[in-house]
Design a protein around this motif. Sequence first.
Motif, PDB file in Angstrom:
ATOM      1  N   UNK A  18       0.838  -1.208   0.000  1.00 49.14           N
ATOM      2  CA  UNK A  18       0.000   0.000   0.000  1.00 49.14           C
ATOM      3  C   UNK A  18       0.870   1.253   0.000  1.00 49.14           C
ATOM      4  N   UNK A  19       1.903   1.252   0.845  1.00 47.47           N
ATOM      5  CA  UNK A  19       2.794   2.420   0.923  1.00 47.47           C
ATOM      6  C   UNK A  19       3.553   2.610  -0.380  1.00 47.47           C
ATOM      7  N   UNK A  20       4.003   1.505  -1.001  1.00 45.59           N
ATOM      8  CA  UNK A  20       4.734   1.592  -2.264  1.00 45.59           C
ATOM      9  C   UNK A  20       3.842   2.120  -3.380  1.00 45.59           C
ATOM     10  N   UNK A  21       2.569   1.706  -3.382  1.00 43.88           N
ATOM     11  CA  UNK A  21       1.611   2.225  -4.371  1.00 43.88           C
ATOM     12  C   UNK A  21       1.430   3.725  -4.204  1.00 43.88           C
ATOM     13  N   UNK A  22       1.331   4.168  -2.955  1.00 40.49           N
ATOM     14  CA  UNK A  22       1.146   5.590  -2.687  1.00 40.49           C
ATOM     15  C   UNK A  22       2.372   6.394  -3.119  1.00 40.49           C
ATOM     16  N   UNK A  23       3.549   5.874  -2.829  1.00 40.79           N
ATOM     17  CA  UNK A  23       4.779   6.559  -3.232  1.00 40.79           C
ATOM     18  C   UNK A  23       4.851   6.661  -4.750  1.00 40.79           C
ATOM     19  N   UNK A  24       4.519   5.573  -5.437  1.00 44.41           N
ATOM     20  CA  UNK A  24       4.540   5.578  -6.918  1.00 44.41           C
ATOM     21  C   UNK A  24       3.526   6.584  -7.468  1.00 44.41           C
ATOM     22  N   UNK A 238       1.040 -10.439  -6.214  1.00 44.24           N
ATOM     23  CA  UNK A 238       1.700 -11.683  -5.793  1.00 44.24           C
ATOM     24  C   UNK A 238       3.063 -11.285  -5.243  1.00 44.24           C
ATOM     25  N   UNK A 239       3.183 -11.371  -3.944  1.00 43.17           N
ATOM     26  CA  UNK A 239       4.318 -10.777  -3.244  1.00 43.17           C
ATOM     27  C   UNK A 239       5.277 -11.847  -2.714  1.00 43.17           C
ATOM     28  N   UNK A 240       6.539 -11.454  -2.555  1.00 45.90           N
ATOM     29  CA  UNK A 240       7.575 -12.301  -1.958  1.00 45.90           C
ATOM     30  C   UNK A 240       7.813 -13.588  -2.753  1.00 45.90           C
ATOM     31  N   UNK A 241       7.954 -13.432  -4.055  1.00 43.45           N
ATOM     32  CA  UNK A 241       8.269 -14.573  -4.920  1.00 43.45           C
ATOM     33  C   UNK A 241       9.785 -14.741  -4.982  1.00 43.45           C
ATOM     34  N   UNK A 242      10.262 -15.937  -4.661  1.00 41.47           N
ATOM     35  CA  UNK A 242      11.701 -16.214  -4.726  1.00 41.47           C
ATOM     36  C   UNK A 242      12.127 -16.401  -6.175  1.00 41.47           C
ATOM     37  N   UNK A 274      -5.660  -8.665 -13.468  1.00 41.66           N
ATOM     38  CA  UNK A 274      -4.216  -8.465 -13.649  1.00 41.66           C
ATOM     39  C   UNK A 274      -3.477  -8.857 -12.382  1.00 41.66           C
ATOM     40  N   UNK A 275      -2.280  -9.403 -12.537  1.00 42.38           N
ATOM     41  CA  UNK A 275      -1.481  -9.839 -11.403  1.00 42.38           C
ATOM     42  C   UNK A 275      -0.115  -9.180 -11.501  1.00 42.38           C
ATOM     43  N   UNK A 276       0.276  -8.487 -10.426  1.00 42.83           N
ATOM     44  CA  UNK A 276       1.583  -7.839 -10.371  1.00 42.83           C
ATOM     45  C   UNK A 276       2.463  -8.637  -9.412  1.00 42.83           C
ATOM     46  N   UNK A 277       3.680  -8.919  -9.817  1.00 41.66           N
ATOM     47  CA  UNK A 277       4.582  -9.726  -8.991  1.00 41.66           C
ATOM     48  C   UNK A 277       5.666  -8.882  -8.342  1.00 41.66           C
ATOM     49  N   UNK A 278       5.904  -9.183  -7.076  1.00 43.73           N
ATOM     50  CA  UNK A 278       6.991  -8.547  -6.344  1.00 43.73           C
ATOM     51  C   UNK A 278       7.922  -9.604  -5.790  1.00 43.73           C
ATOM     52  N   UNK A 279       9.227  -9.438  -5.910  1.00 42.72           N
ATOM     53  CA  UNK A 279      10.170 -10.454  -5.438  1.00 42.72           C
ATOM     54  C   UNK A 279      10.319 -10.430  -3.916  1.00 42.72           C
ATOM     55  N   UNK A 280      10.911 -11.476  -3.394  1.00 38.66           N
ATOM     56  CA  UNK A 280      11.278 -11.499  -1.983  1.00 38.66           C
ATOM     57  C   UNK A 280      12.617 -10.757  -1.846  1.00 38.66           C
ATOM     58  N   UNK A 281      12.567  -9.579  -1.248  1.00 34.84           N
ATOM     59  CA  UNK A 281      13.778  -8.766  -1.125  1.00 34.84           C
ATOM     60  C   UNK A 281      14.682  -9.332  -0.027  1.00 34.84           C
ATOM     61  N   UNK A 292       9.795   3.478  -3.195  1.00 31.75           N
ATOM     62  CA  UNK A 292       9.809   3.877  -4.599  1.00 31.75           C
ATOM     63  C   UNK A 292      10.325   2.739  -5.472  1.00 31.75           C
ATOM     64  N   UNK A 293      11.364   2.053  -4.991  1.00 28.92           N
ATOM     65  CA  UNK A 293      11.907   0.909  -5.730  1.00 28.92           C
ATOM     66  C   UNK A 293      10.869  -0.206  -5.852  1.00 28.92           C
ATOM     67  N   UNK A 294      10.167  -0.471  -4.750  1.00 34.05           N
ATOM     68  CA  UNK A 294       9.138  -1.518  -4.754  1.00 34.05           C
ATOM     69  C   UNK A 294       8.012  -1.157  -5.722  1.00 34.05           C
ATOM     70  N   UNK A 295       7.545   0.086  -5.652  1.00 29.62           N
ATOM     71  CA  UNK A 295       6.450   0.520  -6.514  1.00 29.62           C
ATOM     72  C   UNK A 295       6.800   0.473  -7.983  1.00 29.62           C
ATOM     73  N   UNK A 296       8.004   0.916  -8.316  1.00 25.93           N
ATOM     74  CA  UNK A 296       8.431   0.884  -9.721  1.00 25.93           C
ATOM     75  C   UNK A 296       8.595  -0.538 -10.229  1.00 25.93           C
ATOM     76  N   UNK A 297       9.094  -1.414  -9.361  1.00 20.77           N
ATOM     77  CA  UNK A 297       9.276  -2.799  -9.781  1.00 20.77           C
ATOM     78  C   UNK A 297       7.938  -3.514  -9.941  1.00 20.77           C
ATOM     79  N   UNK A 298       6.967  -3.183  -9.077  1.00 23.01           N
ATOM     80  CA  UNK A 298       5.647  -3.799  -9.163  1.00 23.01           C
ATOM     81  C   UNK A 298       4.899  -3.373 -10.423  1.00 23.01           C
TER      82      UNK A 298
END
Length: 391
Positions: A18-24, A238-242, A274-281, A292-298
Amino acid sequence: MRLILYLGKGGVGKTTTAAATAVRAAEMGYRTLVVSTDVAHSLADALDAPLGALPTKLTDKLWGQEINVLEEVREHWGQLRVYLSTLLRRRGVDEVAAEELAIIPGMEEVVSLLHIRRQAKEGEFDVVVVDAAPTGETVRLLTMPETFQWYAARVMDWEPGTLKVARPLVKALIPATDMFETIERLTKGVEALRATLTDPEVSSYRLVVNPERMVIKEAQRAATYLSLFGYPVDGVVLNRVLPIESAEGAFMKELARIQQGYRQQVYDIFQPLPIWEGPHYARDLAGVKDLSEVGNRLFGDTDPTKVQFTGKTQEIIREGDEYIMKLPLPHVEIGKVQMVKRGDELFIEIGNFRRDMILPMALAERPATKALFRNGVLEVRFGPAESLALE
């Protein structure tokens, strides 16, 4: 004005998303507020900045807020709560118990949503992103407008003549309180709130999931009930994908392999969303720069504030004694439909396509009698509820 609500099981990364979406959104020039309705606030930790009960400015276009539910209850419900608790104490109820009983069930959830709607209505922000409480609490929160209206209707369900007599009597007993005007005001606010939350051009609901079995099941239930109450879901994170290519060692490689199976399930279950994927950092994420990095990557070049999907992912209608569940599956080829129902789960196979669905209670107790796939829509019929034999 856009209202975007993120839902998900506790611990899936909903607050960060949610925070990353807001920053983006703020980076794209939108005046953006990210707000938390979760009692266990962690939004300030994600933003790495102190937040209060009022919007706190973080950047030129970004504000953050953690709602103080107790303050909101006092503002919206204060006078009426005093009247009801006084009435209960006069009837012999313990003082502490009277204070608790004086709140209509779900009032805390209702006032949180009323506050968010007020932020949207006042037009100070282009986008309000909501970091909601864990899924079960949020689904309850979203169904509270109906529940509140039911309770309010019980209080207001008097004949007009009786109401005219009662109003001056109540004001004479407690001059500072007009119970009826308070309930009327709240009921109108809740009606408007319901209209806002179900307007697909204003509100969007997004599910945050991890590639894990229990998380996916809970997200399925949330999607079912959101659809049932008419809340427009427009995407899944879809969050924390290895990254399977980066996994080293037998343990991590096996975990990445298992995740890939659940990853495919998410695509199968939630299409056509639609499905947006975020990696496991590999590090903790905190502060506007990391977000900002998370939002841009998503989202990449996608504008996360726009409506990402229109239409219903499922629909339930009543036809005589039967219910019909309709599921749009536009990318599935026509084939023979295989159907198995186990409790509140329904398993569907059409050719190489397989889908596991969670049913609402109204359908879980009914037998699935027929399934038909035509014109890109799967129709499943449910017969009358099976009666229980009495011994």
